[in-house]
Design a protein around this motif. Structure first.
Motif, short mmCIF file in Angstrom:
data_model
loop_
_atom_site.label_atom_id
_atom_site.label_comp_id
_atom_site.label_asym_id
_atom_site.label_seq_id
_atom_site.Cartn_x
_atom_site.Cartn_y
_atom_site.Cartn_z
N ALA A 16 -0.22 -2.94 10.98
CA ALA A 16 -0.66 -1.50 11.57
C ALA A 16 -1.53 -1.59 12.65
O ALA A 16 -0.95 -1.70 13.77
CB ALA A 16 -1.39 -0.97 10.18
N ASN A 50 4.18 -0.32 8.94
CA ASN A 50 3.81 0.86 8.30
C ASN A 50 4.65 1.98 8.91
O ASN A 50 4.38 2.31 10.15
CB ASN A 50 2.30 0.90 8.14
N GLN A 51 5.20 2.88 8.14
CA GLN A 51 5.85 4.04 8.81
C GLN A 51 4.92 5.03 9.32
O GLN A 51 5.33 5.78 10.24
CB GLN A 51 6.66 4.72 7.48
N LYS A 52 3.80 4.96 9.07
CA LYS A 52 2.86 5.92 9.58
C LYS A 52 2.58 5.57 11.05
O LYS A 52 2.22 6.40 11.88
CB LYS A 52 1.43 6.13 8.87
N ALA A 55 5.45 6.32 13.31
CA ALA A 55 5.63 7.85 13.58
C ALA A 55 4.32 7.78 14.73
O ALA A 55 4.73 8.60 15.79
CB ALA A 55 5.26 8.74 12.33
N ILE A 56 3.24 7.62 14.57
CA ILE A 56 2.21 7.66 15.60
C ILE A 56 2.56 6.98 16.90
O ILE A 56 2.45 7.54 18.06
CB ILE A 56 0.94 7.07 15.12
N SER A 59 5.19 9.18 18.75
CA SER A 59 4.87 10.15 19.22
C SER A 59 4.30 9.88 20.78
O SER A 59 4.10 10.71 21.44
CB SER A 59 3.88 10.90 18.47
N GLU A 124 -4.44 9.05 5.55
CA GLU A 124 -3.82 10.14 6.13
C GLU A 124 -2.95 9.65 7.56
O GLU A 124 -3.62 9.36 8.14
CB GLU A 124 -4.27 11.37 6.03
N LEU A 125 -2.10 10.51 7.83
CA LEU A 125 -1.49 10.42 9.00
C LEU A 125 -2.55 10.80 10.23
O LEU A 125 -2.43 9.82 11.27
CB LEU A 125 -0.27 11.10 9.20
N SER A 126 -3.55 11.64 9.99
CA SER A 126 -4.35 11.93 11.08
C SER A 126 -5.22 10.62 11.11
O SER A 126 -5.74 10.60 12.34
CB SER A 126 -5.20 13.09 10.63
N TYR A 128 -4.52 7.51 11.08
CA TYR A 128 -3.73 6.62 11.70
C TYR A 128 -3.79 6.88 13.24
O TYR A 128 -3.87 6.32 14.44
CB TYR A 128 -2.45 6.59 11.47
N TYR A 132 -5.07 5.10 16.55
CA TYR A 132 -4.42 4.99 17.67
C TYR A 132 -5.20 4.96 18.81
O TYR A 132 -5.26 4.54 19.93
CB TYR A 132 -3.22 5.70 17.65
#
Length: 152
Positions: A16, A50-52, A55-56, A59, A124-126, A128, A132
């Motif tokens: 991560a 980590n998949q999150k 995704a981040i 993006s 939560e994704l937020s 992450y 970032y």
């Protein structure tokens, strides 16, 4: 004048925060061309990111899907390696593992801030996304410091 041949970002399991930081540093305009890695302190097998995080990073047009977690080892470190960890406790563990390399800092410490970059387990994704953004700023500052040290 400091000229690093390697920059290693270290996290607990290399899935991560360290992955994000290394990918961000690879996008910086550094005067030298150090190798940039991420490593973990406890890596039992080469786990995917980590998949999150995937995704981040996607993006922000950064692809980390090919990364596999790797354990930090003394062989990773040269005399001209900069090691940046996410937490103070990790700095202590790395120091013990590597017999106290001279260029070992928390990323916050290296950039003139204080505090740990908190673990993201179960977040939560937020969260992450917030991590970032924080790492993006710290890595930008770290790159500027690295370039400044190299010039002087």
């Amino acid at each position: 004048m400091k000229d690093y041949d390697r920059i290693i970002f270290v996290d607990s399991d290399d899935t991560a925060r360290s992955v994000m930081a290394a990918a961000l540093m690879k996008k910086q305009d550094l005067l030298s061309e150090p190798q940039i890695f991420s490593r973990g302190l406890v890596v039992l097998f080469p786990a995917p990111v980590n998949q999150k995080v995937v995704a981040i990073m996607a993006s922000h047009d950064l692809d980390v899907t090919d990364h596999q977690a790797s354990q930090l080892s003394p062989e990773d470190v040269t005399a001209r390696t900069l090691i940046l960890v996410m937490e103070e406790s990790q700095r202590n563990k790395v120091s013990e593992l590597l017999s106290g390399p001279a260029e070992l800092y928390t990323i916050s410490e290296f950039t003139g801030f204080s505090g740990d970059i908190e673990p993201l387990f179960g977040a939560e994704l937020s969260e992450y996304g917030k991590c970032y953004e924080l790492l993006n700023e710290l890595v930008r500052i770290a790159a500027a410091r690295i370039n400044e040290e190299e010039e002087n």
